[in-house]
Scaffold this motif. Structure first.
Motif, PDB file in Angstrom:
ATOM      1  N   ILE A  79       0.087   0.171 -31.237  1.00  0.00           N
ATOM      2  CA  ILE A  79      -0.215  -1.213 -31.613  1.00  0.00           C
ATOM      3  C   ILE A  79       1.011  -2.109 -31.483  1.00  0.00           C
ATOM      4  CG2 ILE A  79      -2.128  -0.583 -33.131  1.00  0.00           C
ATOM      5  CD1 ILE A  79      -0.264  -0.791 -35.507  1.00  0.00           C
ATOM      6  N   GLU A  80       2.097  -1.563 -30.919  1.00  0.00           N
ATOM      7  CA  GLU A  80       3.340  -2.314 -30.695  1.00  0.00           C
ATOM      8  C   GLU A  80       3.744  -3.068 -31.964  1.00  0.00           C
ATOM      9  OE1 GLU A  80       2.706  -4.777 -27.296  1.00  0.00           O
ATOM     10  OE2 GLU A  80       2.913  -3.111 -25.879  1.00  0.00           O
ATOM     11  N   SER A  81       3.767  -2.337 -33.057  1.00  0.00           N
ATOM     12  CA  SER A  81       4.019  -2.966 -34.355  1.00  0.00           C
ATOM     13  C   SER A  81       4.881  -2.075 -35.220  1.00  0.00           C
ATOM     14  CB  SER A  81       2.696  -3.264 -35.076  1.00  0.00           C
ATOM     15  OG  SER A  81       1.887  -4.148 -34.334  1.00  0.00           O
ATOM     16  N   VAL A  82       5.530  -2.716 -36.198  1.00  0.00           N
ATOM     17  CA  VAL A  82       6.300  -2.010 -37.216  1.00  0.00           C
ATOM     18  C   VAL A  82       5.482  -2.003 -38.493  1.00  0.00           C
ATOM     19  CG1 VAL A  82       8.444  -1.928 -38.542  1.00  0.00           C
ATOM     20  CG2 VAL A  82       8.456  -2.766 -36.181  1.00  0.00           C
ATOM     21  N   VAL A  93       2.181  -5.028 -41.532  1.00  0.00           N
ATOM     22  CA  VAL A  93       2.340  -4.734 -40.114  1.00  0.00           C
ATOM     23  C   VAL A  93       2.944  -5.950 -39.431  1.00  0.00           C
ATOM     24  CG1 VAL A  93       1.129  -4.344 -37.945  1.00  0.00           C
ATOM     25  CG2 VAL A  93       0.513  -3.014 -39.956  1.00  0.00           C
ATOM     26  N   TYR A  94       4.081  -5.727 -38.751  1.00  0.00           N
ATOM     27  CA  TYR A  94       4.720  -6.775 -37.961  1.00  0.00           C
ATOM     28  C   TYR A  94       4.463  -6.493 -36.503  1.00  0.00           C
ATOM     29  CZ  TYR A  94       8.374  -9.063 -35.256  1.00  0.00           C
ATOM     30  OH  TYR A  94       9.059  -9.773 -34.301  1.00  0.00           O
ATOM     31  N   ASN A  95       3.774  -7.414 -35.811  1.00  0.00           N
ATOM     32  CA  ASN A  95       3.487  -7.259 -34.398  1.00  0.00           C
ATOM     33  C   ASN A  95       4.620  -7.852 -33.572  1.00  0.00           C
ATOM     34  OD1 ASN A  95       2.160  -8.441 -31.705  1.00  0.00           O
ATOM     35  ND2 ASN A  95       1.031  -6.617 -32.363  1.00  0.00           N
ATOM     36  N   VAL A  96       5.208  -7.060 -32.696  1.00  0.00           N
ATOM     37  CA  VAL A  96       6.365  -7.491 -31.933  1.00  0.00           C
ATOM     38  C   VAL A  96       5.989  -8.591 -30.939  1.00  0.00           C
ATOM     39  CG1 VAL A  96       8.191  -6.744 -30.371  1.00  0.00           C
ATOM     40  CG2 VAL A  96       7.429  -5.221 -32.193  1.00  0.00           C
ATOM     41  N   SER A  97       4.832  -8.466 -30.295  1.00  0.00           N
ATOM     42  CA  SER A  97       4.436  -9.436 -29.275  1.00  0.00           C
ATOM     43  C   SER A  97       4.179 -10.822 -29.862  1.00  0.00           C
ATOM     44  CB  SER A  97       3.185  -8.947 -28.538  1.00  0.00           C
ATOM     45  OG  SER A  97       3.440  -7.714 -27.896  1.00  0.00           O
ATOM     46  N   SER A  98       3.462 -10.863 -30.995  1.00  0.00           N
ATOM     47  CA  SER A  98       3.130 -12.157 -31.600  1.00  0.00           C
ATOM     48  C   SER A  98       4.209 -12.656 -32.550  1.00  0.00           C
ATOM     49  CB  SER A  98       1.805 -12.051 -32.350  1.00  0.00           C
ATOM     50  OG  SER A  98       1.922 -11.169 -33.467  1.00  0.00           O
TER      51      SER A  98
END
Length: 367
Positions: A79-82, A93-98
C-alpha cells in the motif's frame, strides 16, 4: 572455517531538531527511511542523499492522542504506506504518494505491540486487555484471542509483550511478561489465530523474542538472565512446539536490548547495553557444529534506538541512534586460510576461525 568481516559503512545525520528518535522503518525499493521522534513527528529521508521529503506531526486531526507513545512503525510495500501504532490504540497510515496520514482504526483497550507478517498480509497487535488481535492488511479482524493468563494488563513500556513471525508468515510467537514482571509466558499461534503451543517454563526468561526466519529448524530465540549473578545472560532457543532446544552464553554481563536475525538466518545480532556505559554494543553471532561463535562487534558509540536487517540484501544491517543518526553496515563472509607453500613436501596451511577474542588455528595440508 568462515569469518564475518566488515565491508562497508554508511553514516547519515538526520535533521530532527534535537528531538530524540524512537523507531524507524525502511523501504528497500526507494531506500527511503521513515523515523518517528519523541514528539510524535514522522520524518522521511532518502538514505542515498539525506534529502528530507516529509515532516508530519502525527498528533491531532483525529490521528494520535497528544503525548501517546508510539509502539510500532512499519513500512507496508503493498500500500506504499507507513503504519504507525499508538499506545492509546490508534492505528495511523501515512501514504507516501499522497503525502497524507489517516486513522484506519482504533483499539479501545490500547496497543502494546505491533508486528506485520513477512508477506504483509496480516498484522498482529497485542492489546492493553491482554489479547492478541490479528487483522488483514485491509483492516478486517481475523480473530481476537487471549494472551497467556499471566500476562500483565496495560503493562509498563519495559514490560510490554514482544511479537515475532516465522519467516514464512505461518506462525507467530508472543512473549509476554507476567503482572509482576518476574516471568514470561511464551505462546505460539498460527495466522488464523489458533493456539499451536505454549512455551516450556524457563526461569529467568526475559520478554525478548526473535523467530529464526528459515532453516531446517527455525528456532525461536529469547534471552534468559542466569542466576546467580554475575553470570552473563544466555540466549535460549525454543522449537515451534514450545520445547527448549539449546542455548549459549553471552560473553559480557550486560543488559540485552534486542535480538535480530538476518533474512537468511545465518547471523544473529544482539544489542547489548553494558552496565555503567553510555553506549551500546552490537554483537554478531553465528553457529557451526552446535557451537556459537562471536564473529564481530560493532561499537558505534551511540545508544541504539532500533535495528533492522535488510529484507533483500541479507548482509546489510541498519540501525538508528536516539540522537538522530542512521548507520548502515555491510558484512560478508571470508575464508581464513593461508596460501601454503608448494615447495614444502606436505604443503602445510593454516585455517583460522574467529570466536570473540579467540583466534582458533587448525593446521591442514593444501592439496
Amino acid at each position: 572455517m568462515r569469518n564475518l568481516i566488515h565491508l562497508q559503512s554508511l553514516r547519515r545525520h538526520l535533521v530532527l531538531h534535537g528531538v530524540p528518535l524512537l523507531s524507524f522503518a525502511h523501504d528497500g525499493e526507494t531506500n527511503n527511511v521513515f523515523v518517528v521522534t519523541d514528539d510524535n513527528v514522522l520524518h522521511g529521508f532518502n538514505e542515498d542523499n539525506e534529502e528530507a521529503f516529509v515532516e508530519l506531526p502525527l498528533e491531532g486531526d483525529e490521528l494520535l492522542s497528544p503525548g501517546t507513545l508510539v509502539v510500532g512503525v512499519e513500512y507496508v510495500p503493498d500500500i506504499e504506506s507507513v503504519c504507525v501504532a499508538g499506545r492509546a490504540g490508534e492505528i495511523i497510515v501515512y501514504n507516501v504518494s499522497s503525502n497524507e496520514a489517516e486513522s484506519v482504526g482504533e483499539v479501545n483497550t490500547g496497543i502494546t505491540a505491533m508486528a506485520w507478517s513477512p508477506d504483509f498480509e496480516v498484522v498482529a497487535f497485542a492489546t492493553g486487555a491482554r489479547t492478541l488481535l490479528l487483522m488483514t492488511k485491509d483492516w478486517n479482524v481475523i480473530v481476537e484471542t487471549p494472551l497467556p493468563d499471566a500476562a500483565a494488563e496495560n503493562p509498563a513500556p519495559s514490560a510490554c509483550p514482544q511479537l515475532s513471525w516465522r519467516g514464512d508468515g505461518q506462525y507467530l510467537v508472543v512473549n509476554a511478561p507476567d503482572a509482576a514482571g518476574k516471568a514470561c509466558c511464551m505462546r505460539v499461534w498460527d495466522r488464523a489465530g489458533n493456539v499451536v503451543s505454549n512455551g516450556e517454563s524457563c526461569p529467568g526468561q526475559t520478554r525478548l523474542v526473535a523467530w529464526r526466519p528459515t532453516g531446517v529448524s527455525p528456532l525461536v530465540a529469547s534471552v534468559r538472565i542466569a542466576k546467580p549473578a554475575p553470570h552473563p545472560p544466555q540466549v535460549v532457543f525454543f522449537e515451534r512446539n514450545g520445547l527448549r532446544h539449546g542455548e549459549f552464553d553471552l560473553r559480557s554481563d550486560a543488559d540485552v536490548v534486542a535480538l535480530h536475525w538476518t533474512s537468511q538466518s545465518d547471523v544473529l545480532a544482539v544489542i547489548l547495553r553494558p552496565r555503567g556505559a553510555e553506549h551500546d554494543v552490537i554483537e554478531l553471532w553465528t553457529t557451526s557444529n552446535y557451537h556459537w561463535f562471536l564473529k564481530l562487534q560493532l561499537r558505534p558509540r551511540v545508544v541504539v534506538a532500533a535495528l533492522r536487517w535488510d529484507a533483500e540484501a541479507a548482509d546489510c544491517l541498519r540501525f538508528v541512534s536516539t540522537d538522530g543518526r542512521l548507520f548502515g553496515e555491510r558484512v560478508g563472509w571470508a575464508y581464513g586460510v593461508s596460501q601454503g607453500n608448494a615447495a614444502e613436501p606436505l604443503n602445510p596451511v593454516v585455517a583460522t576461525v574467529i570466536d570473540g577474542s579467540n583466534l582458533m588455528l587448525t593446521p591442514l595440508r593444501h592439496v
